[in-house]
Write a protein that holds these residues in place. Structure first.
Motif, mmCIF file in Angstrom:
data_model
loop_
_atom_site.group_PDB
_atom_site.id
_atom_site.type_symbol
_atom_site.label_atom_id
_atom_site.label_comp_id
_atom_site.label_asym_id
_atom_site.label_seq_id
_atom_site.Cartn_x
_atom_site.Cartn_y
_atom_site.Cartn_z
ATOM 1 N N GLY A 160 0.779 -1.222 0.000
ATOM 2 C CA GLY A 160 0.000 0.000 0.000
ATOM 3 C C GLY A 160 0.813 1.275 0.000
ATOM 4 N N PHE A 161 2.125 1.166 -0.235
ATOM 5 C CA PHE A 161 2.984 2.354 -0.242
ATOM 6 C C PHE A 161 3.898 2.341 -1.455
ATOM 7 C CE2 PHE A 161 1.835 1.656 4.147
ATOM 8 C CZ PHE A 161 1.493 2.931 4.581
ATOM 9 N N SER A 162 4.242 3.557 -1.906
ATOM 10 C CA SER A 162 5.169 3.730 -3.025
ATOM 11 C C SER A 162 6.164 4.830 -2.693
ATOM 12 C CB SER A 162 4.414 4.134 -4.300
ATOM 13 O OG SER A 162 3.738 3.050 -4.859
ATOM 14 N N SER A 163 7.271 4.797 -3.393
ATOM 15 C CA SER A 163 8.247 5.877 -3.281
ATOM 16 C C SER A 163 7.555 7.189 -3.640
ATOM 17 C CB SER A 163 9.419 5.610 -4.233
ATOM 18 O OG SER A 163 10.389 6.611 -4.110
ATOM 19 N N GLY A 164 7.797 8.217 -2.839
ATOM 20 C CA GLY A 164 7.172 9.511 -3.058
ATOM 21 C C GLY A 164 5.973 9.769 -2.166
ATOM 22 N N ASP A 165 5.425 8.716 -1.547
ATOM 23 C CA ASP A 165 4.313 8.906 -0.618
ATOM 24 C C ASP A 165 4.819 9.630 0.627
ATOM 25 O OD1 ASP A 165 2.749 7.429 -2.374
ATOM 26 O OD2 ASP A 165 2.651 5.647 -1.089
ATOM 27 N N VAL A 166 3.960 10.438 1.209
ATOM 28 C CA VAL A 166 4.278 11.114 2.466
ATOM 29 C C VAL A 166 3.555 10.364 3.586
ATOM 30 C CG1 VAL A 166 4.101 13.263 3.791
ATOM 31 C CG2 VAL A 166 4.595 13.337 1.325
ATOM 32 N N VAL A 167 4.319 10.011 4.620
ATOM 33 C CA VAL A 167 3.773 9.254 5.742
ATOM 34 C C VAL A 167 4.107 9.950 7.056
ATOM 35 C CG1 VAL A 167 3.910 7.052 4.498
ATOM 36 C CG2 VAL A 167 5.811 7.755 5.951
ATOM 37 N N ARG A 168 3.269 9.677 8.044
ATOM 38 C CA ARG A 168 3.513 10.184 9.400
ATOM 39 C C ARG A 168 4.287 9.119 10.158
ATOM 40 N NH1 ARG A 168 0.828 14.047 10.742
ATOM 41 N NH2 ARG A 168 -1.118 13.445 9.748
ATOM 42 N N VAL A 169 5.296 9.542 10.903
ATOM 43 C CA VAL A 169 6.113 8.622 11.690
ATOM 44 C C VAL A 169 6.084 9.023 13.160
ATOM 45 C CG1 VAL A 169 7.655 8.014 9.782
ATOM 46 C CG2 VAL A 169 8.237 9.960 11.251
ATOM 47 N N ALA A 170 6.377 8.070 14.009
ATOM 48 C CA ALA A 170 6.492 8.323 15.441
ATOM 49 C C ALA A 170 7.750 7.621 15.932
ATOM 50 C CB ALA A 170 5.268 7.800 16.186
ATOM 51 N N ALA A 171 8.561 8.346 16.697
ATOM 52 C CA ALA A 171 9.803 7.780 17.238
ATOM 53 C C ALA A 171 9.505 7.010 18.514
ATOM 54 C CB ALA A 171 10.809 8.890 17.519
ATOM 55 N N ASP A 172 10.143 5.847 18.639
ATOM 56 C CA ASP A 172 10.016 5.099 19.891
ATOM 57 C C ASP A 172 11.099 5.569 20.866
ATOM 58 O OD1 ASP A 172 12.396 3.798 19.152
ATOM 59 O OD2 ASP A 172 11.405 1.895 18.672
ATOM 60 N N ASP A 173 11.214 4.908 22.005
ATOM 61 C CA ASP A 173 12.172 5.314 23.039
ATOM 62 C C ASP A 173 13.619 5.222 22.577
ATOM 63 O OD1 ASP A 173 10.051 5.791 24.735
ATOM 64 O OD2 ASP A 173 10.210 3.852 25.757
ATOM 65 N N GLU A 174 13.869 4.407 21.553
ATOM 66 C CA GLU A 174 15.230 4.257 21.030
ATOM 67 C C GLU A 174 15.488 5.143 19.817
ATOM 68 O OE1 GLU A 174 15.682 0.075 20.395
ATOM 69 O OE2 GLU A 174 15.427 -0.386 22.521
ATOM 70 N N GLY A 175 14.500 5.954 19.446
ATOM 71 C CA GLY A 175 14.665 6.863 18.317
ATOM 72 C C GLY A 175 14.319 6.265 16.960
ATOM 73 N N VAL A 176 13.831 5.023 16.945
ATOM 74 C CA VAL A 176 13.415 4.398 15.681
ATOM 75 C C VAL A 176 12.144 5.087 15.207
ATOM 76 C CG1 VAL A 176 12.646 2.258 14.579
ATOM 77 C CG2 VAL A 176 14.462 2.197 16.318
ATOM 78 N N LEU A 177 12.128 5.475 13.925
ATOM 79 C CA LEU A 177 10.967 6.142 13.339
ATOM 80 C C LEU A 177 10.041 5.103 12.702
ATOM 81 C CD1 LEU A 177 12.714 9.202 11.636
ATOM 82 C CD2 LEU A 177 11.483 9.141 13.817
ATOM 83 N N TRP A 178 8.922 4.850 13.353
ATOM 84 C CA TRP A 178 7.946 3.870 12.881
ATOM 85 C C TRP A 178 6.893 4.562 12.036
ATOM 86 C CZ3 TRP A 178 8.703 -1.212 13.510
ATOM 87 C CH2 TRP A 178 9.642 -1.601 14.470
#
Length: 159
Positions: free
Chosen positions: A48-66
């Motif tokens: 459901g995703f392609s290059s160029g799509d804009v997504v919202r991310v959230a960082a976890d306690d270790e700084g990983v952007l999910w």
């Protein structure tokens, strides 16, 4: 900082056959405003995703952007190809890339799974691209999966 290249991670739900073969997929993205990034890679497994799509991310306690959700679709498509035969996996993957290049479609191969992820730009001739995808499968050159498609792709006849 807007435009900064960052690594983002998708959670990958598996189907009943255990596919995809991993629980996560990471890819590069360009930081946009706030908590948004623009995907800068072709997803191999995230659906459901392609290059160029804009997504919202959230960082976890270790700084990983999910990746949390899509914010803006690019209009691009992601098609995945698994080549069959062709004189070795490397040559077979390259043959897929070479077949689609004249149509303005770029891609990337993943040796471990003999997989090619294709980036079909929104402005591509979708009828011609879809025709090649279908004919390649009918000719026994590859199997394919529509990883992320648009209404325009659905409407393209491929004939």
């Amino acid at each position: 900082m807007s435009g900064e290249l960052v690594k983002v991670v998708f959670r990958l739900p598996q189907d009943e056959d255990g596919w995809p073969p991993a629980g996560t997929e990471s890819m590069w993205a360009n930081r946009r405003d706030g908590d948004c990034v623009e995907l800068n890679n072709i997803p191999f497994f995230a659906r459901g995703f392609s290059s160029g799509d804009v997504v919202r991310v959230a960082a976890d306690d270790e700084g990983v952007l999910w990746v949390e959700e899509a914010v803006k679709w690019s209009g691009n498509c992601t098609i995945r190809i698994v080549p069959i035969g062709g004189g070795g996996e490397v040559a077979a993957r390259q043959a897929v890339l070479d077949a689609f290049a004249p149509l303005g479609v770029e891609g990337e191969g993943l040796a471990r799974f003999n997989l090619v992820a294709l980036h079909v730009p929104a402005g591509a001739d979708l009828h011609a691209v879809k025709r090649l995808v279908i004919l390649g499968e009918e000719d026994g050159r590859w199997h394919y999966e529509e990883g992320c498609i648009t209404d325009e792709w659905r409407a393209a006849t491929g004939r």
